[in-house]
Design a protein around this motif. Sequence first.
Motif, PDB file in Angstrom:
ATOM      1  N   LYS A  59       0.840  -1.113   0.099  1.00 55.37           N
ATOM      2  CA  LYS A  59       0.043  -0.189  -0.014  1.00 55.37           C
ATOM      3  C   LYS A  59       0.639   1.186  -0.087  1.00 55.37           C
ATOM      4  N   ALA A  60       1.807   1.457   0.979  1.00 53.47           N
ATOM      5  CA  ALA A  60       2.592   2.383   0.892  1.00 53.47           C
ATOM      6  C   ALA A  60       3.563   2.563  -0.259  1.00 53.47           C
ATOM      7  N   GLN A  61       3.960   1.403  -0.850  1.00 53.28           N
ATOM      8  CA  GLN A  61       4.762   1.434  -2.092  1.00 53.28           C
ATOM      9  C   GLN A  61       3.851   2.031  -3.235  1.00 53.28           C
ATOM     10  N   HIS A  62       2.528   1.537  -3.457  1.00 50.89           N
ATOM     11  CA  HIS A  62       1.790   2.029  -4.387  1.00 50.89           C
ATOM     12  C   HIS A  62       1.640   3.324  -4.301  1.00 50.89           C
ATOM     13  N   ASP A  63       1.648   4.119  -3.101  1.00 47.94           N
ATOM     14  CA  ASP A  63       1.397   5.559  -2.958  1.00 47.94           C
ATOM     15  C   ASP A  63       2.658   6.219  -3.528  1.00 47.94           C
ATOM     16  N   HIS A  64       3.887   5.605  -3.175  1.00 44.17           N
ATOM     17  CA  HIS A  64       5.070   6.071  -3.640  1.00 44.17           C
ATOM     18  C   HIS A  64       5.422   6.053  -5.087  1.00 44.17           C
ATOM     19  N   LEU A  69       5.799   8.049 -10.600  1.00 45.50           N
ATOM     20  CA  LEU A  69       5.312   7.892 -12.174  1.00 45.50           C
ATOM     21  C   LEU A  69       4.213   8.916 -12.338  1.00 45.50           C
ATOM     22  N   LYS A  70       3.412   9.489 -11.676  1.00 43.79           N
ATOM     23  CA  LYS A  70       2.553  10.220 -11.909  1.00 43.79           C
ATOM     24  C   LYS A  70       1.262   9.789 -12.305  1.00 43.79           C
ATOM     25  N   ARG A  71       1.008   8.667 -12.200  1.00 39.59           N
ATOM     26  CA  ARG A  71      -0.177   7.893 -12.642  1.00 39.59           C
ATOM     27  C   ARG A  71      -0.852   7.384 -11.668  1.00 39.59           C
ATOM     28  N   LYS A  72      -2.029   6.829 -11.811  1.00 40.39           N
ATOM     29  CA  LYS A  72      -2.929   6.307 -10.747  1.00 40.39           C
ATOM     30  C   LYS A  72      -3.315   4.988 -10.812  1.00 40.39           C
ATOM     31  N   SER A  73      -3.413   4.549 -12.033  1.00 45.27           N
ATOM     32  CA  SER A  73      -3.790   3.026 -12.214  1.00 45.27           C
ATOM     33  C   SER A  73      -3.029   1.942 -12.756  1.00 45.27           C
ATOM     34  N   LEU A  74      -3.252   0.725 -12.334  1.00 39.76           N
ATOM     35  CA  LEU A  74      -2.200  -0.500 -12.953  1.00 39.76           C
ATOM     36  C   LEU A  74      -0.905  -0.040 -12.819  1.00 39.76           C
ATOM     37  N   LEU A  75      -0.311   0.105 -11.850  1.00 41.96           N
ATOM     38  CA  LEU A  75       1.129   0.537 -11.574  1.00 41.96           C
ATOM     39  C   LEU A  75       1.780  -0.774 -11.348  1.00 41.96           C
ATOM     40  N   PRO A  76       3.088  -0.671 -11.543  1.00 38.06           N
ATOM     41  CA  PRO A  76       4.038  -1.706 -11.293  1.00 38.06           C
ATOM     42  C   PRO A  76       4.314  -2.055  -9.744  1.00 38.06           C
ATOM     43  N   PHE A  77       5.111  -2.910  -9.417  1.00 37.88           N
ATOM     44  CA  PHE A  77       5.450  -2.926  -8.015  1.00 37.88           C
ATOM     45  C   PHE A  77       6.841  -3.435  -7.968  1.00 37.88           C
ATOM     46  N   TYR A  78       7.585  -3.214  -6.962  1.00 40.37           N
ATOM     47  CA  TYR A  78       9.081  -3.687  -6.908  1.00 40.37           C
ATOM     48  C   TYR A  78       9.421  -4.289  -5.767  1.00 40.37           C
ATOM     49  N   LEU A  79      10.540  -4.902  -5.980  1.00 37.48           N
ATOM     50  CA  LEU A  79      11.050  -5.794  -4.823  1.00 37.48           C
ATOM     51  C   LEU A  79      12.656  -5.483  -4.716  1.00 37.48           C
ATOM     52  N   PRO A  80      13.253  -5.621  -3.491  1.00 40.62           N
ATOM     53  CA  PRO A  80      14.406  -5.150  -3.325  1.00 40.62           C
ATOM     54  C   PRO A  80      15.302  -5.829  -4.276  1.00 40.62           C
ATOM     55  N   GLY A  81      16.386  -5.189  -4.967  1.00 35.10           N
ATOM     56  CA  GLY A  81      17.152  -5.744  -5.864  1.00 35.10           C
ATOM     57  C   GLY A  81      18.045  -4.666  -6.826  1.00 35.10           C
ATOM     58  N   PRO A  82      17.246  -3.795  -7.378  1.00 39.74           N
ATOM     59  CA  PRO A  82      15.667  -3.700  -7.506  1.00 39.74           C
ATOM     60  C   PRO A  82      14.888  -4.683  -8.428  1.00 39.74           C
ATOM     61  N   ARG A  83      13.863  -5.225  -8.263  1.00 38.01           N
ATOM     62  CA  ARG A  83      13.296  -5.916  -9.269  1.00 38.01           C
ATOM     63  C   ARG A  83      11.662  -5.389  -9.480  1.00 38.01           C
ATOM     64  N   VAL A  84      11.466  -4.950 -10.612  1.00 40.96           N
ATOM     65  CA  VAL A  84      10.298  -4.306 -10.725  1.00 40.96           C
ATOM     66  C   VAL A  84       9.354  -5.332 -11.924  1.00 40.96           C
ATOM     67  N   PHE A  85       8.101  -5.240 -11.223  1.00 44.83           N
ATOM     68  CA  PHE A  85       7.142  -6.222 -11.968  1.00 44.83           C
ATOM     69  C   PHE A  85       6.152  -5.332 -12.476  1.00 44.83           C
ATOM     70  N   ILE A  86       5.767  -5.565 -13.899  1.00 45.76           N
ATOM     71  CA  ILE A  86       4.923  -4.739 -14.433  1.00 45.76           C
ATOM     72  C   ILE A  86       3.301  -5.630 -14.754  1.00 45.76           C
ATOM     73  N   PRO A  87       2.319  -4.594 -14.575  1.00 47.61           N
ATOM     74  CA  PRO A  87       1.241  -5.467 -14.861  1.00 47.61           C
ATOM     75  C   PRO A  87       0.738  -5.665 -16.355  1.00 47.61           C
ATOM     76  N   LEU A  88       0.309  -7.018 -16.792  1.00 44.80           N
ATOM     77  CA  LEU A  88      -0.005  -7.188 -18.167  1.00 44.80           C
ATOM     78  C   LEU A  88      -1.391  -8.100 -17.976  1.00 44.80           C
ATOM     79  N   LYS A  89      -2.203  -7.674 -18.845  1.00 42.86           N
ATOM     80  CA  LYS A  89      -3.615  -8.438 -18.731  1.00 42.86           C
ATOM     81  C   LYS A  89      -3.432  -9.883 -19.319  1.00 42.86           C
TER      82      LYS A  89
END
Length: 191
Positions: A59-64, A69-89
Amino acid sequence: MSFVRVEDWRDQVIGLKPLYTDTGNATQIINASGDTGLDRRVITTVQAALARAFAVDLKAQHDHIRAILKRKSLLPFYLPGPRVFIPLKMRQAIAVNDSTYGYIDVSFIDKVVRDEEKNTCIVELTTGQKVEVLSNRTTIISSQHLGQELLAYLQPPGNVSGEDEIIKSVTIILSYFNRIQDQLTRIERRL
């Protein structure tokens, strides 16, 4: 496909894909070694469990991320490393509130290929695996770009050598002199 828990593969996870099984919603886990496993939980629970394994507050990461990114919906999330996971339908919803989006680590995306027969796209991973995605190619590329933008933001600043700084400064100065030269040329033409 064997049954696993995402927590057991936490350091190797490169993709989460929602699936329908005989027992209901489940999540396919794709790891960096090319193996896949099936977690019996829904994707939102698996995503939360993966984040919890790294002590990440989604939740805190989503707000960050929203602020970065200055976007509101369908945001990626990340894990330490950094490893960024993008949303795809990755599937069509069968019931109300079904999760249709999965996640892929942006660093493992090799290329995106359009499948004309099925009217879908295939995301080819650097591990050789292929993931069918229902989003169009433009949407996938856009999501990938956002993920790379977030990844660049999360990377620690590198050690810039003195030579790199000099080259950067000279490039800026040359650009400035070129603009002056262009302006002088235009002035001469008018006279």
